[in-house]
Scaffold this active site. Sequence first.
Site, short mmCIF file in Angstrom:
data_model
loop_
_atom_site.label_atom_id
_atom_site.label_comp_id
_atom_site.label_asym_id
_atom_site.label_seq_id
_atom_site.Cartn_x
_atom_site.Cartn_y
_atom_site.Cartn_z
N GLY A 283 0.82 -1.21 0.00
CA GLY A 283 0.00 0.00 0.00
C GLY A 283 0.85 1.25 0.00
N SER A 284 0.37 2.28 0.67
CA SER A 284 1.03 3.59 0.65
C SER A 284 1.98 3.76 1.83
CB SER A 284 -0.03 4.69 0.71
OG SER A 284 -0.67 4.69 1.97
N GLU B 185 5.71 -3.11 1.27
CA GLU B 185 5.91 -2.70 -0.13
C GLU B 185 5.03 -1.49 -0.35
OE1 GLU B 185 5.50 -1.54 -3.38
OE2 GLU B 185 4.26 -3.24 -3.94
N VAL C 270 0.09 4.71 5.24
CA VAL C 270 -0.54 3.59 5.96
C VAL C 270 0.54 2.64 6.47
CG1 VAL C 270 -2.14 1.64 5.76
CG2 VAL C 270 -2.63 3.78 4.57
N GLY C 271 1.62 2.51 5.72
CA GLY C 271 2.72 1.65 6.16
C GLY C 271 3.30 2.09 7.48
N CYS D 159 2.32 -0.58 -9.07
CA CYS D 159 3.38 -0.17 -8.14
C CYS D 159 4.75 -0.22 -8.78
CB CYS D 159 3.34 -1.01 -6.88
SG CYS D 159 3.52 -2.79 -7.17
#
Length: 599
Positions: A275-276, A297, A279-280, A331
């Site tokens: 994800g982003s 990732e 959020v990571g 991505c």
Amino acid sequence: MAFWWPLIVLGFAFAICRFLLMLIPPNVPSIEVDSSDVVDDGNQTKDNSYIYIPRRGRAAQSDKVQCYEPATMKYLGFFPALTPLEVKERVAQSRKAQKIWAKSSFKQRRQFLRILLKYIIEHQELICEISSRDTGKTMVDASLGEIMTTCEKITWLLSEGERWLKPEYRSSGRSMLHKKSKVEFYPLGVIGAIVSWNYPFHNIFNPMLAAVFSGNGVVIKVSEHASWSGCFYFRIIQAALAAVGAPENLVDIITGFAETGEALVSSVDKLIFVGSPGVGKVIMQTAAELLTPVTLELGGKDAFIVCEDVDVPHVAQIAVRASLQSSGQNCAGAERFYVHKDIYSSFVAQIVKIVKSVSAGPPLAGKYDMGAICMQEHAEKLQSLVNDALDKGAVIAGRGSFGNLVEDAVDQFFPPTVLVDVNHTMKLMQEEAFGPIIPIMRFSSDEEAISLANDSKYGLGCAVFSGSQRRAKEIASKIHCGVAAINDFASTYMCQSLPFGGVKHSGFGRFAGVEGLRACCLIKSVVEDRWWPFIKTKIPKPIQYPIAENGFEFQQLLVETLYGLNVWDRLQALIKVLKILSDQNSPASSSTTSQRRNN
């Protein structure tokens, strides 16, 4: 010569036998998966279907995950947003099943993979159509990003998976020459995965395959933007597991929002997140409370470098695919294009020519080259990035066209756009766009191209093109990123023996490949006696408790014996070591030691 002939004949016979065995098809049962409620049979007219208008922002979150087709805004249904208590219960059920599955054989696990592979190959159109409806991508994009990648991973696991999970023997070094050293790989327990929406089929199967093959259970939270397809794909997994007699609840799919994902992070033995970066970071904070290991990732801003000695039309086709695959929602997609000044004009002309021929529209409603933007409001972000670039001097060199768009879905599309005269002051060259935008910047030297490529907070991948493969490899070696393709785009991901992941804001840890498979394991170092019970570890007398007066002298000489820089020094030290041991074992030495103990 007479000696070699029998070996040659045996080798040739062995090769023929292997070939003949390959011609015998494996016995792989078929599975039935109910798809009656997900197939659009053409009967969904205005009378029995309706357009869904999603709420914006935080107000969109409730106790239900609403699903709709981005390309048409047709309503697909809803799924429950699981509470933290429900998530913990699902993980507990998976943990119970995992204890049984951990004892399964690799033969049983391979059969599970073969059943999946057979179903995927026989139902490619169904899998791609469901992905297309839920995310807006074209059938070709779905085949490339969903089917091929997943089949490649399965075949790699079938071929090499067991090999990389068996104990691996290592050298024991000089001091432990009498020992055998090895690394053993055990299941971690329950792997959690929170995956993105851009490739709903592959993003589920990717962590699931590695986790299950390595003996784990796995619970996957699918994106709220791709829950409809994810829950259907779950049926395929369930049917394949049942076919090999796997315990129920070994694999589970959960739906929900941030609260659901947070509960998953705090319940599993390892977490894989796609994800982003924002959020990571939140996931890392939650995982830190229990020291749960994570693999992140977090996307990229991949550089696509084109030197002056390339075949321009050939590379231009690759460049457009690198940017427009899945409407740029990729991505590993190319987001920054650096082209040598000597071919800049001709390269731009080729790109514009191709892009102007690209038509975007509802992928299942006609022949379109590009589909929709999946996430609500994302087209607005893309336009803001373009506007910022235009305000700072960029120029739109060309755009693709729209097809026949549904009135209610116009905001879900963005035309493929080529921008020139861009620079690094523009947000478009710094922020991940995740859309069909091709910004092209010129460079004068290899050093400048490397500097520009490294001028990013992201570090997932790069692609370098040159007529000289040596030159392309030299440039790629100096770019700070996790994956690099030489004269190609994203080929590293199709080589499933390779790890995938990045550095900097692109995250850390790896999935895929040997490293990704072993990352699902408890890695245990084991040392045992090589010639047990004939040679055992025995503490030398000088360093037995109580320590002898010459204990430290003995240790110094032992170090010189084992690690001295030349053989002569080591032999001299060895003689002294043996002398100390001999003296220590003599009766006089024993008497002296006894007297010192009494004192």
